[in-house]
Structures are given as C-alpha cells and as structure tokens.
Scaffold this motif. Sequence first.
Motif, PDB file in Angstrom:
ATOM      1  N   ALA A 114      59.960   1.538  60.955  1.00 22.18           N
ATOM      2  CA  ALA A 114      59.141   0.329  60.981  1.00 22.18           C
ATOM      3  C   ALA A 114      57.657   0.669  61.041  1.00 22.18           C
ATOM      4  CB  ALA A 114      59.528  -0.531  62.180  1.00 22.18           C
ATOM      5  N   ALA A 115      57.300   1.709  61.795  1.00 23.24           N
ATOM      6  CA  ALA A 115      55.896   2.085  61.945  1.00 23.24           C
ATOM      7  C   ALA A 115      55.327   2.685  60.669  1.00 23.24           C
ATOM      8  CB  ALA A 115      55.740   3.080  63.094  1.00 23.24           C
ATOM      9  N   SER A 116      56.127   3.430  59.950  1.00 26.34           N
ATOM     10  CA  SER A 116      55.621   4.105  58.760  1.00 26.34           C
ATOM     11  C   SER A 116      55.858   3.310  57.489  1.00 26.34           C
ATOM     12  CB  SER A 116      56.282   5.483  58.638  1.00 26.34           C
ATOM     13  OG  SER A 116      57.662   5.324  58.419  1.00 26.34           O
ATOM     14  N   GLY A 117      56.381   2.137  57.596  1.00 25.56           N
ATOM     15  CA  GLY A 117      56.664   1.341  56.406  1.00 25.56           C
ATOM     16  C   GLY A 117      58.144   1.360  56.127  1.00 25.56           C
ATOM     17  N   LYS A 118      58.484   1.272  54.859  1.00 23.77           N
ATOM     18  CA  LYS A 118      59.896   1.227  54.481  1.00 23.77           C
ATOM     19  C   LYS A 118      60.472   2.632  54.381  1.00 23.77           C
ATOM     20  CE  LYS A 118      59.325  -3.005  51.905  1.00 23.77           C
ATOM     21  NZ  LYS A 118      59.395  -3.645  50.604  1.00 23.77           N
ATOM     22  N   ARG A 119      61.781   2.721  54.500  1.00 21.07           N
ATOM     23  CA  ARG A 119      62.463   3.991  54.291  1.00 21.07           C
ATOM     24  C   ARG A 119      62.423   4.323  52.812  1.00 21.07           C
ATOM     25  NH1 ARG A 119      65.475   5.970  58.559  1.00 21.07           N
ATOM     26  NH2 ARG A 119      66.577   7.232  57.055  1.00 21.07           N
ATOM     27  N   LYS A 120      62.527   5.580  52.508  1.00 18.60           N
ATOM     28  CA  LYS A 120      62.457   6.047  51.128  1.00 18.60           C
ATOM     29  C   LYS A 120      63.839   6.408  50.608  1.00 18.60           C
ATOM     30  CE  LYS A 120      57.960   5.927  51.070  1.00 18.60           C
ATOM     31  NZ  LYS A 120      57.257   4.924  50.311  1.00 18.60           N
ATOM     32  N   ALA A 121      63.999   6.355  49.298  1.00 20.45           N
ATOM     33  CA  ALA A 121      65.241   6.742  48.641  1.00 20.45           C
ATOM     34  C   ALA A 121      64.880   7.510  47.379  1.00 20.45           C
ATOM     35  CB  ALA A 121      66.074   5.517  48.299  1.00 20.45           C
ATOM     36  N   LEU A 122      65.781   8.384  46.953  1.00 25.14           N
ATOM     37  CA  LEU A 122      65.577   9.184  45.745  1.00 25.14           C
ATOM     38  C   LEU A 122      66.327   8.519  44.596  1.00 25.14           C
ATOM     39  CD1 LEU A 122      64.350  11.838  44.642  1.00 25.14           C
ATOM     40  CD2 LEU A 122      66.543  12.922  45.160  1.00 25.14           C
ATOM     41  N   LEU A 123      65.593   8.158  43.553  1.00 24.70           N
ATOM     42  CA  LEU A 123      66.164   7.487  42.394  1.00 24.70           C
ATOM     43  C   LEU A 123      66.289   8.469  41.240  1.00 24.70           C
ATOM     44  CD1 LEU A 123      66.950   4.772  40.927  1.00 24.70           C
ATOM     45  CD2 LEU A 123      64.548   4.673  40.233  1.00 24.70           C
ATOM     46  N   HIS A 124      67.497   8.557  40.671  1.00 26.51           N
ATOM     47  CA  HIS A 124      67.710   9.354  39.464  1.00 26.51           C
ATOM     48  C   HIS A 124      67.403   8.429  38.293  1.00 26.51           C
ATOM     49  CE1 HIS A 124      70.368  11.299  36.333  1.00 26.51           C
ATOM     50  NE2 HIS A 124      69.563  12.279  36.700  1.00 26.51           N
ATOM     51  N   MET A 125      66.284   8.644  37.626  1.00 27.12           N
ATOM     52  CA  MET A 125      65.788   7.694  36.632  1.00 27.12           C
ATOM     53  C   MET A 125      66.665   7.565  35.390  1.00 27.12           C
ATOM     54  SD  MET A 125      61.674   8.041  37.262  1.00 27.12           S
ATOM     55  CE  MET A 125      61.418   8.938  35.812  1.00 27.12           C
ATOM     56  N   PRO A 126      67.220   8.629  34.820  1.00 28.55           N
ATOM     57  CA  PRO A 126      68.053   8.437  33.620  1.00 28.55           C
ATOM     58  C   PRO A 126      69.266   7.534  33.860  1.00 28.55           C
ATOM     59  CG  PRO A 126      67.435  10.736  33.816  1.00 28.55           C
ATOM     60  CD  PRO A 126      67.000  10.057  35.086  1.00 28.55           C
ATOM     61  N   SER A 127      69.876   7.611  35.029  1.00 27.80           N
ATOM     62  CA  SER A 127      71.062   6.792  35.306  1.00 27.80           C
ATOM     63  C   SER A 127      70.734   5.530  36.087  1.00 27.80           C
ATOM     64  CB  SER A 127      72.098   7.605  36.084  1.00 27.80           C
ATOM     65  OG  SER A 127      71.610   7.903  37.391  1.00 27.80           O
ATOM     66  N   GLY A 128      69.558   5.493  36.714  1.00 25.69           N
ATOM     67  CA  GLY A 128      69.193   4.344  37.535  1.00 25.69           C
ATOM     68  C   GLY A 128      69.899   4.317  38.885  1.00 25.69           C
TER      69      GLY A 128
END
Length: 114
Positions: free
Chosen positions: A25-39
């Motif tokens: 909450a303090a640092s903003g949203k959690r991050k995720a790794l997106l594989h762009m070719p497959s979405g």
Amino acid sequence: MSGVWVFRNGVVRLVENPTSGAAAAASGKRKALLHMPSGEVVTSYASLERKLAALGWERYYAGGGAGGDCGMLQYHKRTSVDLISLPKDFAHFGSVHMYDIVIKNRDAFRVIDA
C-alpha cells in the motif's frame, strides 16, 4: 531502524517495519511480469522457465554437491554473458527480479501494475 523508503509526490519518507500489505500500500500497487507475445502474466516459475527457454535461456547449475545450492535459480544464454538470478521461492520473486528479466528480454516481457 529498518523499513522501506517510499517516494511519492516528490517527497521521500521512511516507512518503518512495514508488513507485506502495508508495504504494498505504501509503495503503490504490486507488480506483475507480463509475457507480451502471449499476453499472460507469469504466475509460477514453471511458466516463466518455459517462456525463457523459448527465448534461448537455459537453467544454469553452478558447481556440484552442497556448495552448488545457493538458494537461487539461475538462467544463462549461450550467446551472451548475461545471467538471470532468481530466489528459489516464487513468493520472494519481486519487482527487482522482474526488471532484471525485462532488461535482458526487452521485446518479450514488461512489468505491469497488478
């Protein structure tokens, strides 16, 4: 004195001893790794390893015996000197590791807000 430095609206402040929910909450949203070719969003090391293998990355096993187990998963490419090091526990896979993957595979991955 321990905690996390948070930069928001031009101001830096120390959030002491954050819990995992408070840190997110303090640092903003959690991050995720997106594989762009497959979405697809990477949700496990098994899916990440398949995607890295398709890009030419191989699992790197350093040394042998007990000395070779450093608590990390490592991947290398035969065509470069780059090495990707990740914690063995996917629960400790964080944005630093995600950005390392993105930098070494610019066209295949992106870090997004989860």
